[in-house]
Design an enzyme around this catalytic site. Structure first.
Site, PDB file in Angstrom:
ATOM      1  N   ASP A  85       1.269  13.981 -34.095  1.00 21.28           N
ATOM      2  CA  ASP A  85       2.406  13.066 -34.022  1.00 21.28           C
ATOM      3  C   ASP A  85       3.649  13.844 -33.614  1.00 21.28           C
ATOM      4  OD1 ASP A  85       4.498  11.263 -34.722  1.00 21.28           O
ATOM      5  OD2 ASP A  85       3.034  10.214 -35.979  1.00 21.28           O
ATOM      6  N   LYS A 138      11.588   9.532 -15.797  1.00 24.04           N
ATOM      7  CA  LYS A 138      12.532   8.438 -15.848  1.00 24.04           C
ATOM      8  C   LYS A 138      11.978   7.312 -16.737  1.00 24.04           C
ATOM      9  CE  LYS A 138      12.351   4.957 -12.859  1.00 24.04           C
ATOM     10  NZ  LYS A 138      11.158   4.114 -12.957  1.00 24.04           N
ATOM     11  N   HIS A 168      10.477  10.376  -9.032  1.00 25.35           N
ATOM     12  CA  HIS A 168       9.370  10.741  -8.130  1.00 25.35           C
ATOM     13  C   HIS A 168       9.670  10.397  -6.672  1.00 25.35           C
ATOM     14  CE1 HIS A 168       7.992   6.538  -8.470  1.00 25.35           C
ATOM     15  NE2 HIS A 168       7.270   6.773  -7.398  1.00 25.35           N
ATOM     16  N   GLU A 206       7.887  -5.110  -3.442  1.00 25.76           N
ATOM     17  CA  GLU A 206       6.523  -4.899  -3.954  1.00 25.76           C
ATOM     18  C   GLU A 206       5.842  -6.253  -4.027  1.00 25.76           C
ATOM     19  OE1 GLU A 206       6.751  -0.915  -6.624  1.00 25.76           O
ATOM     20  OE2 GLU A 206       7.689  -2.666  -7.531  1.00 25.76           O
ATOM     21  N   ASP A 225      14.964  -0.049 -13.511  1.00 24.35           N
ATOM     22  CA  ASP A 225      13.661   0.503 -13.127  1.00 24.35           C
ATOM     23  C   ASP A 225      13.718   1.247 -11.790  1.00 24.35           C
ATOM     24  OD1 ASP A 225      10.883   0.937 -13.441  1.00 24.35           O
ATOM     25  OD2 ASP A 225      10.410  -0.803 -12.193  1.00 24.35           O
ATOM     26  N   HIS A 230      15.676   5.444  -7.953  1.00 19.95           N
ATOM     27  CA  HIS A 230      15.080   5.613  -6.623  1.00 19.95           C
ATOM     28  C   HIS A 230      16.036   5.197  -5.486  1.00 19.95           C
ATOM     29  CE1 HIS A 230      11.646   6.159  -9.073  1.00 19.95           C
ATOM     30  NE2 HIS A 230      11.131   4.955  -9.021  1.00 19.95           N
ATOM     31  N   LYS A 316       9.808  -7.515  -7.444  1.00 18.54           N
ATOM     32  CA  LYS A 316       8.357  -7.647  -7.631  1.00 18.54           C
ATOM     33  C   LYS A 316       7.923  -9.014  -7.097  1.00 18.54           C
ATOM     34  CE  LYS A 316       7.888  -4.000 -10.560  1.00 18.54           C
ATOM     35  NZ  LYS A 316       7.236  -2.777 -10.118  1.00 18.54           N
TER      36      LYS A 316
END
Ligand code: BG6
Length: 460
Positions: A85, A138, A168, A206, A225, A230, A316
């Site tokens: 833990d 992130k 990324h 997306e 997000d 990004h 999305k």
């Protein structure tokens, strides 16, 4: 003080989703390319033994890119596992023992953001932070205030030069190419400013939903997000000034400088949307106001960019999966065409890579009439191309921070989006498979239309 090459890689969250989908395959690729030959210690609380951990690595590599027998065997020989833990100091004492003679480990926190602070403090108390680097996934905080608090915790245990905040997108070839292409050629520079550019659009579309990550998405929403990280990184690469040198700090100084010229986004310049059906996802509140789409307008108050609107759109369940930058140049004066279309530059980041310059050429025939054409360089990602995680983990272990977000950068990015987080603007429902709420079109009025990327699915 930077610490040279890391002599062990510890990754927290070793039994999790990110490890399964991205990290094991990246580690195998690192071994294959001769970039990883030090112990790799997975840490998680799953009640596992080393054998289960190895089996997970095998399953992950097999499902995501395939097993390379030689590299995989070598990776297996490097794997170690600590179960425990993150709240329990014993976990970190065991880790310290497992690190053995390693003096400069890199600790990669692929864990939920709420656990970042706890894990960092435990690393400090157990002595595991001494001489070490830390790599953080992130999202880095959830607003300006929490990002500052997290930075304080990190900085009380690690030196800034040993902190690597992952985005990324910065590991992606075409995102790096934005910078390279701008500053390795002469022809763009004369037109790359307010005198020639009418507006800039960045779209990250997306065609899928939240893919079982409903609970995560409820805490994030599109702005947190992908926009804060990004898409602002893409914007920085696109608009920053040439760095005086290519070392990490010179490059990162310029990125911070351009973000400092961006005023916070105004509420009136934001349209949030939510795809129909999002509220039925597991982990999502039945009356959720979280956005799965955003369109926004911002400006850069600099000598180069003053007055050029920047439109950012992400979502999305849109018609395609594609990230693309579209730069509208000003219209040429009418000579042959009475209303010539504006020229453009187009940079596609994914799924394929393209750089295109849009122009008008004469249509064959008697009349002096034109047809829009694109002068284009395009290619598909090759097998030789490094995956973003392979590239970034390798960079961090070597201590190269160029492709990581610095403390001041992260805080500037949050400052820009802070006023539009949460429910300060209404959220409108949109049909899956459309380009978000129609209101998004009004945002861009006066600067043409949104450029909707077209993806040739037969090639992806
Ligand atoms: C992640 C987001 O950071 O980036 C996801 O959390 C998003 O929601 C993903 O789908 C997109 O990354 P890529 O590399 O698949 O384009």
């Amino acid at each position: 003080m930077s610490t040279g090459e890391s002599d062990a890689l510890v990754f927290f969250g070793a039994t999790g989703d990110l490890a399964y989908k991205k990290i094991f395959p990246a580690l195998q690729a690192m071994v294959k390319h001769g970039h990883l030959a030090v112990p790799v210690i997975g840490v998680a609380k799953a009640g596992w033994q080393l054998e289960q951990f190895r089996a997970r690595a095998q399953d992950s590599c097999a499902k995501h890119g395939g097993i390379d027998p030689t590299a995989f065997d070598k990776l297996v020989s490097l794997l170690r596992y600590v179960d425990g833990d993150y709240k329990d100091p014993t976990t970190f004492q065991t880790l310290r023992k497992e690190l053995g003679a390693a003096q400069h480990p890199a600790h990669y926190l692929a864990i939920p953001p709420v656990l970042f602070g706890l894990a960092v403090e435990q690393l400090g108390k157990s002595g595991c932070a001494t001489g070490a680097r830390v790599i953080i996934e992130k999202p880095f905080g959830r607003d300006l205030e929490s990002a500052r608090a997290l930075n304080r915790t990190l900085l009380s245990n690690f030196d800034e030069s040993n902190i690597f905040r992952i985005d990324h997108y910065l590991g992606k070839e075409p995102v790096q190419n934005l910078l390279f292409f701008r500053f390795a050629n002469t022809f763009l520079e004369p037109i790359w400013n307010r005198n020639f550019v009418d507006s800039v659009q960045i779209t990250m579309a997306e065609d899928f939903g939240v893919q079982g990550r409903g609970a995560f998405y409820e805490e994030a929403g599109t702005i947190r997000d992908v926009v804060q990280n990004h898409l602002l990184q893409i914007l920085a690469n696109l608009t920053m000034e040439p760095p005086p040198a290519t070392d990490s700090e010179s490059v990162r100084d310029e990125k911070v400088k351009v973000l400092k010229s961006v005023p916070p986004v105004e509420v009136k310049n934001v349209i949030r949307g939510q795809f129909r059906g999002y509220r039925n996802e597991k982990g999502v509140a039945p009356d959720s106001q979280v956005e799965t789409f955003v369109a926004l307008r911002l400006e850069i108050h600099s000598w180069r960019w003053q007055g050029v609107p920047i439109f950012i759109r992400a979502g999305k369940c849109l018609p395609v999966t594609c990230t693309e930058v579209f730069i509208h140049l000003r219209r040429p004066p009418p000579v042959y065409a009475s209303a010539p279309p504006p020229n453009h530059a187009r940079f596609r980041v994914s799924p394929d890579v393209a750089i295109a310059l849009g122009a008008l050429a004469k249509t064959p025939g008697e009349r002096m009439a034109g047809t829009p054409v694109e002068l284009m360089v395009s290619r598909h990602p090759s097998a030789q191309e490094m995956d973003a995680y392979e590239r970034l983990l390798g960079d961090a272990m070597r201590g190269d921070a160029t492709q990581f977000a610095r403390e001041d950068y992260v805080e500037q990015a949050w400052r820009i989006v802070d006023p539009i987080l949460g429910t300060v603007t209404p959220v409108s429902e949109y049909q899956q498979g459309t380009w978000g709420p129609p209101l998004a079109d009004q945002l861009i009025a006066g600067h043409g239309k949104w450029h909707d990327p077209i993806v040739d699915v037969s090639k992806s």
